[in-house]
Design a protein around this motif. Structure first.
Motif, PDB file in Angstrom:
ATOM      1  N   HIS A 225     -12.353  13.713   4.240  1.00 27.42           N
ATOM      2  CA  HIS A 225     -11.479  14.085   5.346  1.00 27.42           C
ATOM      3  C   HIS A 225     -10.057  14.418   4.898  1.00 27.42           C
ATOM      4  O   HIS A 225      -9.222  14.765   5.733  1.00 27.42           O
ATOM      5  CB  HIS A 225     -11.438  12.952   6.376  1.00 27.42           C
ATOM      6  CG  HIS A 225     -12.773  12.611   6.952  1.00 27.42           C
ATOM      7  ND1 HIS A 225     -13.527  13.512   7.683  1.00 27.42           N
ATOM      8  CD2 HIS A 225     -13.526  11.475   6.862  1.00 27.42           C
ATOM      9  CE1 HIS A 225     -14.672  12.932   8.058  1.00 27.42           C
ATOM     10  NE2 HIS A 225     -14.699  11.706   7.561  1.00 27.42           N
ATOM     11  N   ASP A 230      -3.662  11.052   4.397  1.00 26.16           N
ATOM     12  CA  ASP A 230      -4.002  11.791   5.612  1.00 26.16           C
ATOM     13  C   ASP A 230      -4.702  10.921   6.656  1.00 26.16           C
ATOM     14  O   ASP A 230      -4.905  11.344   7.801  1.00 26.16           O
ATOM     15  CB  ASP A 230      -4.911  12.980   5.276  1.00 26.16           C
ATOM     16  CG  ASP A 230      -4.230  13.975   4.349  1.00 26.16           C
ATOM     17  OD1 ASP A 230      -3.003  14.132   4.466  1.00 26.16           O
ATOM     18  OD2 ASP A 230      -4.925  14.585   3.520  1.00 26.16           O
ATOM     19  N   PRO A 347      -3.436  12.911  16.105  1.00 27.03           N
ATOM     20  CA  PRO A 347      -3.970  14.068  16.826  1.00 27.03           C
ATOM     21  C   PRO A 347      -3.742  13.944  18.328  1.00 27.03           C
ATOM     22  O   PRO A 347      -3.914  12.871  18.906  1.00 27.03           O
ATOM     23  CB  PRO A 347      -5.461  14.024  16.484  1.00 27.03           C
ATOM     24  CG  PRO A 347      -5.532  13.300  15.176  1.00 27.03           C
ATOM     25  CD  PRO A 347      -4.441  12.268  15.246  1.00 27.03           C
ATOM     26  N   SER A 351      -3.488  19.546  19.770  1.00 19.05           N
ATOM     27  CA  SER A 351      -3.790  19.805  18.354  1.00 19.05           C
ATOM     28  C   SER A 351      -5.294  19.827  18.102  1.00 19.05           C
ATOM     29  O   SER A 351      -5.779  20.595  17.271  1.00 19.05           O
ATOM     30  CB  SER A 351      -3.107  18.766  17.464  1.00 19.05           C
ATOM     31  OG  SER A 351      -3.709  17.487  17.597  1.00 19.05           O
ATOM     32  N   LEU A 352      -6.038  19.009  18.828  1.00 14.95           N
ATOM     33  CA  LEU A 352      -7.494  19.003  18.661  1.00 14.95           C
ATOM     34  C   LEU A 352      -8.112  20.297  19.197  1.00 14.95           C
ATOM     35  O   LEU A 352      -9.044  20.844  18.606  1.00 14.95           O
ATOM     36  CB  LEU A 352      -8.093  17.790  19.372  1.00 14.95           C
ATOM     37  CG  LEU A 352      -7.763  16.425  18.743  1.00 14.95           C
ATOM     38  CD1 LEU A 352      -8.223  15.288  19.655  1.00 14.95           C
ATOM     39  CD2 LEU A 352      -8.407  16.277  17.367  1.00 14.95           C
ATOM     40  N   ALA A 354      -6.594  23.188  19.310  1.00 14.88           N
ATOM     41  CA  ALA A 354      -6.246  24.233  18.349  1.00 14.88           C
ATOM     42  C   ALA A 354      -7.153  24.165  17.123  1.00 14.88           C
ATOM     43  O   ALA A 354      -7.629  25.188  16.627  1.00 14.88           O
ATOM     44  CB  ALA A 354      -4.779  24.089  17.955  1.00 14.88           C
ATOM     45  N   ALA A 355      -7.394  22.945  16.639  1.00 19.02           N
ATOM     46  CA  ALA A 355      -8.249  22.793  15.461  1.00 19.02           C
ATOM     47  C   ALA A 355      -9.691  23.200  15.744  1.00 19.02           C
ATOM     48  O   ALA A 355     -10.435  23.576  14.831  1.00 19.02           O
ATOM     49  CB  ALA A 355      -8.201  21.332  14.988  1.00 19.02           C
ATOM     50  N   ASN A 356     -10.063  23.130  17.030  1.00 20.67           N
ATOM     51  CA  ASN A 356     -11.437  23.482  17.411  1.00 20.67           C
ATOM     52  C   ASN A 356     -11.588  24.975  17.711  1.00 20.67           C
ATOM     53  O   ASN A 356     -12.658  25.418  18.145  1.00 20.67           O
ATOM     54  CB  ASN A 356     -11.833  22.663  18.659  1.00 20.67           C
ATOM     55  CG  ASN A 356     -13.331  22.569  18.842  1.00 20.67           C
ATOM     56  OD1 ASN A 356     -14.084  22.416  17.867  1.00 20.67           O
ATOM     57  ND2 ASN A 356     -13.781  22.659  20.086  1.00 20.67           N
TER      58      ASN A 356
END
Length: 384
Positions: A225, A230, A347, A351-352, A354-356
């Motif tokens: 990850h 991180d 997160p 942001s989640l 956008a990441a998806n």
């Protein structure tokens, strides 16, 4: 860096007055504390789950929905949701609903709980606690990510063609923290999924918390990850503050000496030295919290327990004002300045999404009563 307040929802007599608040008074006090948490510039309010007196929080999502309706930017969360005795299907449904009504201002913390009798009350065996946590979360994780689930395990009836509704807001599940104070298996579970790990180290020495966080970080990197830095880490701690150190200790001592979880053991001074308990002036609170980073590294969320041990609502609100005025701004500035480059934030829903790759809009097809004859029960997904 996020700061917040969490409650275990205990209803404890005030040792200075002998008065025990009613359940209704404590529930309304929790809402007032959450609203004050937002007002003073903090980020998160969380409540634990219990199913027995002297606690009131048997239905966290109901309480959190009320808080979300009366706040604007506060993230509402749990501390913890019982992944062992709740049906993961109901958790999936309740928190997806909470996501929708709060416009995404929700995450949750899963845990096994510390009340042994709750297992048989809900038809479970405490000897299977770890296995329940692992299997139930695997199902919850799947329910939020797959529109149609076929599943079979050891602890609940199988599912065939099952769809958990409503689907997570924008097609993105809430961010999950795994809370544990003593179980390396839970740190491993958080690392495996790339979720957050929360160490509520209110009763533990720094050396123990340091080992748990180090294990989580190592395994987080092992599962691909990112680097150890991180990993998403949260800490719990308890505090009592006043304008000066002498007043803080004088005011808090009767609560500490009589609280079921503190009193009749180590003194206030001994307990403060051995655990994260911080009692003192704003500067003393700042110094103590900054010290947490020295043994866990950069972390993303700090939660404070403030409404426990019988402390009256007026005292908690007064402390929150002082915390917001004199402590949180300094901690944000100092922790940001010391933060290593590249350490991620917690997160958020945005942001989640956008990441998806963007939001997904769910519109059901015609109701057939089952999901066995076709694929998804939803119309062709479209961008929200």
């Amino acid at each position: 860096m996020q700061f917040g307040v969490f409650s275990v929802s205990d209803i404890t007599p005030d040792p200075t007055t002998g008065v025990t608040p009613s359940e209704g008074e404590r529930i309304k006090a929790a809402i007032a504390i959450a609203k004050k948490t937002e007002e003073v510039g903090m980020d998160v309010y969380a409540v634990g789950e219990h199913h027995n007196p002297p606690f009131f929080s048997s239905s966290p999502t109901t309480l959190l929905a009320a808080i979300a309706a009366q706040t604007e930017r506060l993230v509402v969360s749990t501390a913890t949701t019982l992944i062992t005795t709740n049906d993961p299907v109901k958790i999936a449904e309740d928190f997806a609903m909470l996501q929708h009504v709060s416009d995404g201002r929700v995450d949750l913390m899963l845990g096994r709980g510390n009340t042994g009798p709750v297992y048989p009350w809900f038809g479970k065996d405490i000897r299977s606690g770890i296995q329940l946590a692992i299997e139930n979360y695997a199902l919850l994780h799947q329910l939020w990510r797959e529109d149609v689930v076929d599943w079979e395990g050891h602890f609940r009836t199988p599912l065939q063609g099952f769809t958990s509704t409503p689907r997570p807001l924008d097609g993105v599940p809430p961010f999950v923290w795994h809370g544990s104070i003593r179980s390396p298996e839970i740190a491993e579970q958080a690392a495996y999924y790339g979720d957050g790990f929360f160490a509520n180290h209110i009763f533990w020495p720094a050396s123990h918390t340091q080992r748990m966080i180090a294990l989580y970080r190592q395994r987080f990197a092992h599962y691909g990850h990112g680097e150890e830095k991180d990993a998403i880490v949260g800490l719990g701690g308890q505090l009592y503050l006043a304008k000066n150190s002498q007043d803080a200790k004088r005011e808090f001592r009767p609560y500490f000496d009589n609280a079921p979880v503190y009193g009749h053991g180590p003194t206030l001074e001994e307990f403060s030295e051995q655990t994260p308990l911080a009692v003192g002036s704003p500067q003393e609170i700042i110094d103590k919290v900054l010290g947490f980073r020295e043994y866990v590294g950069d972390y993303q969320r700090q939660m404070f327990l403030m409404d426990h041990a019988g402390l009256p609502l007026s005292s908690v609100l007064k402390q929150l004002d002082l915390l917001g005025e004199e402590v949180i701004p300094v901690l944000r500035r100092e922790l940001d300045a010391r933060r290593a480059p590249g350490v991620p934030d917690v997160p958020t829903h945005a942001s989640l999404v956008a990441a998806n790759g963007g939001a997904r809009d769910f519109r059901p097809g015609a109701n057939r009563g089952d999901n066995l004859t076709d694929g998804s029960p939803y119309q062709t997904p479209v961008e929200a």
